[in-house]
Write a protein that holds these residues in place. Sequence first.
Motif, PDB file in Angstrom:
ATOM      1  N   GLN A  81     -44.650  14.932 -31.552  1.00 55.15           N
ATOM      2  CA  GLN A  81     -44.325  16.319 -31.229  1.00 55.15           C
ATOM      3  C   GLN A  81     -43.226  16.406 -30.183  1.00 55.15           C
ATOM      4  O   GLN A  81     -42.319  17.236 -30.297  1.00 55.15           O
ATOM      5  CB  GLN A  81     -45.578  17.061 -30.763  1.00 55.15           C
ATOM      6  N   VAL A  82     -43.283  15.553 -29.171  1.00 56.37           N
ATOM      7  CA  VAL A  82     -42.236  15.544 -28.155  1.00 56.37           C
ATOM      8  C   VAL A  82     -40.902  15.157 -28.786  1.00 56.37           C
ATOM      9  O   VAL A  82     -39.875  15.788 -28.520  1.00 56.37           O
ATOM     10  CB  VAL A  82     -42.594  14.578 -26.991  1.00 56.37           C
ATOM     11  N   ASN A  83     -40.919  14.142 -29.628  1.00 55.02           N
ATOM     12  CA  ASN A  83     -39.694  13.713 -30.307  1.00 55.02           C
ATOM     13  C   ASN A  83     -39.122  14.844 -31.154  1.00 55.02           C
ATOM     14  O   ASN A  83     -37.918  15.090 -31.141  1.00 55.02           O
ATOM     15  CB  ASN A  83     -39.965  12.479 -31.165  1.00 55.02           C
ATOM     16  N   THR A  88     -34.664  18.507 -31.813  1.00 56.19           N
ATOM     17  CA  THR A  88     -34.169  19.763 -32.382  1.00 56.19           C
ATOM     18  C   THR A  88     -33.804  20.777 -31.301  1.00 56.19           C
ATOM     19  O   THR A  88     -33.480  21.916 -31.616  1.00 56.19           O
ATOM     20  CB  THR A  88     -35.216  20.374 -33.336  1.00 56.19           C
ATOM     21  N   ASN A  89     -33.840  20.381 -30.045  1.00 56.48           N
ATOM     22  CA  ASN A  89     -33.511  21.274 -28.951  1.00 56.48           C
ATOM     23  C   ASN A  89     -31.998  21.465 -28.886  1.00 56.48           C
ATOM     24  O   ASN A  89     -31.255  20.492 -28.699  1.00 56.48           O
ATOM     25  CB  ASN A  89     -34.039  20.692 -27.638  1.00 56.48           C
ATOM     26  N   PRO A  90     -31.521  22.697 -29.025  1.00 53.55           N
ATOM     27  CA  PRO A  90     -30.066  22.924 -29.024  1.00 53.55           C
ATOM     28  C   PRO A  90     -29.373  22.420 -27.763  1.00 53.55           C
ATOM     29  O   PRO A  90     -28.297  21.830 -27.839  1.00 53.55           O
ATOM     30  CB  PRO A  90     -29.953  24.446 -29.141  1.00 53.55           C
ATOM     31  N   SER A  91     -29.989  22.601 -26.619  1.00 54.61           N
ATOM     32  CA  SER A  91     -29.380  22.146 -25.372  1.00 54.61           C
ATOM     33  C   SER A  91     -29.231  20.628 -25.362  1.00 54.61           C
ATOM     34  O   SER A  91     -28.188  20.098 -24.978  1.00 54.61           O
ATOM     35  CB  SER A  91     -30.237  22.611 -24.189  1.00 54.61           C
ATOM     36  N   GLN A  94     -26.478  19.605 -27.830  1.00 58.55           N
ATOM     37  CA  GLN A  94     -25.137  19.885 -27.317  1.00 58.55           C
ATOM     38  C   GLN A  94     -24.711  18.853 -26.282  1.00 58.55           C
ATOM     39  O   GLN A  94     -23.546  18.483 -26.217  1.00 58.55           O
ATOM     40  CB  GLN A  94     -25.085  21.285 -26.704  1.00 58.55           C
ATOM     41  N   LYS A  95     -25.660  18.364 -25.496  1.00 60.20           N
ATOM     42  CA  LYS A  95     -25.321  17.396 -24.453  1.00 60.20           C
ATOM     43  C   LYS A  95     -25.168  15.980 -24.985  1.00 60.20           C
ATOM     44  O   LYS A  95     -24.439  15.177 -24.427  1.00 60.20           O
ATOM     45  CB  LYS A  95     -26.384  17.412 -23.359  1.00 60.20           C
ATOM     46  N   THR A  96     -25.854  15.652 -26.062  1.00 57.26           N
ATOM     47  CA  THR A  96     -25.849  14.272 -26.545  1.00 57.26           C
ATOM     48  C   THR A  96     -24.978  14.035 -27.757  1.00 57.26           C
ATOM     49  O   THR A  96     -24.675  12.893 -28.071  1.00 57.26           O
ATOM     50  CB  THR A  96     -27.282  13.824 -26.886  1.00 57.26           C
ATOM     51  N   HIS A  97     -24.575  15.096 -28.452  1.00 62.85           N
ATOM     52  CA  HIS A  97     -23.752  14.940 -29.654  1.00 62.85           C
ATOM     53  C   HIS A  97     -22.491  15.791 -29.527  1.00 62.85           C
ATOM     54  O   HIS A  97     -22.562  17.017 -29.539  1.00 62.85           O
ATOM     55  CB  HIS A  97     -24.530  15.362 -30.901  1.00 62.85           C
ATOM     56  N   PRO A  98     -21.356  15.143 -29.415  1.00 60.07           N
ATOM     57  CA  PRO A  98     -20.103  15.881 -29.214  1.00 60.07           C
ATOM     58  C   PRO A  98     -19.833  16.904 -30.317  1.00 60.07           C
ATOM     59  O   PRO A  98     -19.213  17.919 -30.066  1.00 60.07           O
ATOM     60  CB  PRO A  98     -19.024  14.793 -29.214  1.00 60.07           C
ATOM     61  N   GLU A  99     -20.323  16.635 -31.524  1.00 64.38           N
ATOM     62  CA  GLU A  99     -20.048  17.571 -32.620  1.00 64.38           C
ATOM     63  C   GLU A  99     -20.717  18.928 -32.416  1.00 64.38           C
ATOM     64  O   GLU A  99     -20.406  19.887 -33.096  1.00 64.38           O
ATOM     65  CB  GLU A  99     -20.442  16.972 -33.981  1.00 64.38           C
ATOM     66  N   PHE A 100     -21.599  19.039 -31.463  1.00 67.06           N
ATOM     67  CA  PHE A 100     -22.274  20.304 -31.182  1.00 67.06           C
ATOM     68  C   PHE A 100     -21.612  21.076 -30.041  1.00 67.06           C
ATOM     69  O   PHE A 100     -22.061  22.148 -29.686  1.00 67.06           O
ATOM     70  CB  PHE A 100     -23.755  20.085 -30.857  1.00 67.06           C
ATOM     71  N   GLN A 101     -20.568  20.504 -29.469  1.00 63.05           N
ATOM     72  CA  GLN A 101     -19.856  21.222 -28.415  1.00 63.05           C
ATOM     73  C   GLN A 101     -19.143  22.419 -29.048  1.00 63.05           C
ATOM     74  O   GLN A 101     -18.775  22.410 -30.216  1.00 63.05           O
ATOM     75  CB  GLN A 101     -18.833  20.303 -27.729  1.00 63.05           C
ATOM     76  N   ARG A 102     -18.928  23.417 -28.237  1.00 56.93           N
ATOM     77  CA  ARG A 102     -18.233  24.604 -28.770  1.00 56.93           C
ATOM     78  C   ARG A 102     -16.829  24.198 -29.241  1.00 56.93           C
ATOM     79  O   ARG A 102     -16.122  23.469 -28.589  1.00 56.93           O
ATOM     80  CB  ARG A 102     -18.119  25.675 -27.705  1.00 56.93           C
ATOM     81  N   ASP A 113     -23.541  28.194 -31.562  1.00 56.13           N
ATOM     82  CA  ASP A 113     -23.524  26.846 -32.125  1.00 56.13           C
ATOM     83  C   ASP A 113     -24.728  26.577 -33.014  1.00 56.13           C
ATOM     84  O   ASP A 113     -24.891  25.485 -33.506  1.00 56.13           O
ATOM     85  CB  ASP A 113     -23.524  25.802 -30.998  1.00 56.13           C
ATOM     86  N   TYR A 114     -25.547  27.583 -33.223  1.00 58.59           N
ATOM     87  CA  TYR A 114     -26.778  27.328 -33.948  1.00 58.59           C
ATOM     88  C   TYR A 114     -26.550  27.037 -35.423  1.00 58.59           C
ATOM     89  O   TYR A 114     -27.349  26.364 -36.048  1.00 58.59           O
ATOM     90  CB  TYR A 114     -27.761  28.484 -33.775  1.00 58.59           C
ATOM     91  N   ASP A 115     -25.447  27.511 -36.000  1.00 57.08           N
ATOM     92  CA  ASP A 115     -25.194  27.184 -37.407  1.00 57.08           C
ATOM     93  C   ASP A 115     -25.023  25.680 -37.586  1.00 57.08           C
ATOM     94  O   ASP A 115     -25.571  25.084 -38.496  1.00 57.08           O
ATOM     95  CB  ASP A 115     -23.993  27.953 -37.950  1.00 57.08           C
ATOM     96  N   MET A 116     -24.308  25.008 -36.671  1.00 52.37           N
ATOM     97  CA  MET A 116     -24.131  23.563 -36.770  1.00 52.37           C
ATOM     98  C   MET A 116     -25.450  22.850 -36.457  1.00 52.37           C
ATOM     99  O   MET A 116     -25.811  21.880 -37.105  1.00 52.37           O
ATOM    100  CB  MET A 116     -23.044  23.084 -35.811  1.00 52.37           C
ATOM    101  N   ILE A 117     -26.200  23.353 -35.481  1.00 58.31           N
ATOM    102  CA  ILE A 117     -27.475  22.747 -35.123  1.00 58.31           C
ATOM    103  C   ILE A 117     -28.456  22.872 -36.273  1.00 58.31           C
ATOM    104  O   ILE A 117     -29.159  21.928 -36.606  1.00 58.31           O
ATOM    105  CB  ILE A 117     -28.031  23.367 -33.822  1.00 58.31           C
ATOM    106  N   ASP A 118     -28.494  24.029 -36.903  1.00 58.09           N
ATOM    107  CA  ASP A 118     -29.375  24.210 -38.059  1.00 58.09           C
ATOM    108  C   ASP A 118     -29.012  23.234 -39.160  1.00 58.09           C
ATOM    109  O   ASP A 118     -29.883  22.655 -39.801  1.00 58.09           O
ATOM    110  CB  ASP A 118     -29.310  25.640 -38.586  1.00 58.09           C
ATOM    111  N   SER A 119     -27.722  23.024 -39.378  1.00 59.62           N
ATOM    112  CA  SER A 119     -27.276  22.067 -40.381  1.00 59.62           C
ATOM    113  C   SER A 119     -27.728  20.662 -40.006  1.00 59.62           C
ATOM    114  O   SER A 119     -28.217  19.910 -40.847  1.00 59.62           O
ATOM    115  CB  SER A 119     -25.748  22.118 -40.494  1.00 59.62           C
ATOM    116  N   TYR A 120     -27.585  20.308 -38.730  1.00 51.91           N
ATOM    117  CA  TYR A 120     -28.021  18.999 -38.268  1.00 51.91           C
ATOM    118  C   TYR A 120     -29.527  18.853 -38.450  1.00 51.91           C
ATOM    119  O   TYR A 120     -30.014  17.819 -38.880  1.00 51.91           O
ATOM    120  CB  TYR A 120     -27.643  18.798 -36.799  1.00 51.91           C
ATOM    121  N   ASP A 121     -30.283  19.898 -38.122  1.00 49.36           N
ATOM    122  CA  ASP A 121     -31.741  19.877 -38.254  1.00 49.36           C
ATOM    123  C   ASP A 121     -32.133  19.629 -39.712  1.00 49.36           C
ATOM    124  O   ASP A 121     -33.039  18.844 -39.985  1.00 49.36           O
ATOM    125  CB  ASP A 121     -32.334  21.191 -37.752  1.00 49.36           C
ATOM    126  N   GLU A 122     -31.456  20.242 -40.641  1.00 46.62           N
ATOM    127  CA  GLU A 122     -31.757  20.020 -42.065  1.00 46.62           C
ATOM    128  C   GLU A 122     -31.437  18.580 -42.460  1.00 46.62           C
ATOM    129  O   GLU A 122     -32.208  17.947 -43.181  1.00 46.62           O
ATOM    130  CB  GLU A 122     -30.976  21.010 -42.943  1.00 46.62           C
TER     131      GLU A 122
END
Length: 135
Positions: A81-83, A88-91, A94-102, A113-122
Motif C-alpha cells: 500500500q505504501v509503494n 502514484t503520488n504526483p508530487s 514530479q520530483k523523481t521523473h523529469p518527464e513530469f516537470q512542467r 501535469d495530471y494528464d501525464m501522471i495519469d498516463s504514467y499511472d496506466e
Amino acid sequence: STYMTLSLTQIAQQASLQNSQQAEALVRDMIADGQIFAKINEKDGMVSFQDNPENYDTANLANQLQDNIKSIIAVNEALRQVNQTVSTNPSYLQKTHPEFQRESRGGRERENDYDMIDSYDEDFKKAIAESMRSQ
C-alpha cells in the motif's frame, strides 16, 4: 543428547580468540541468545554441544509459525500500500521523473501535469499486470 564436546582452549584456537576465557564468554553469550545449545563444565573447561531441545511437532510451535506468517503477510500488505501510494503520488513523480516537470506547449504551460501522471499511472498498472501474468 550430546553430539560434540570441545575444550574451551580448542574453541579459542578455532575461533582465533586470545584465550579460553574469551571462548567461555563467547559460548555463554551464544547459549544465552539461543544460537547454540551447550553446557560448559567449568571444572574441566569442556563444552558439550547438544541437540536443539525444541520438539518441532508441538501445537505451540504451529501457532507461533502461523502468527509469524500472519505478521509477515500484514507487513507485506502495508508495504504494498505504501509503494502504491508513493508510486502514484504526483508530487513524488514530479520530483523523481523529469518527464513530469512542467513543460511548455507552443509557448503556454499545461494547465496541470495530471494528464501525464495519469498516463504514467496506466503504464505502471499495465506493467504490474504483465509481470503478474508472467509469474
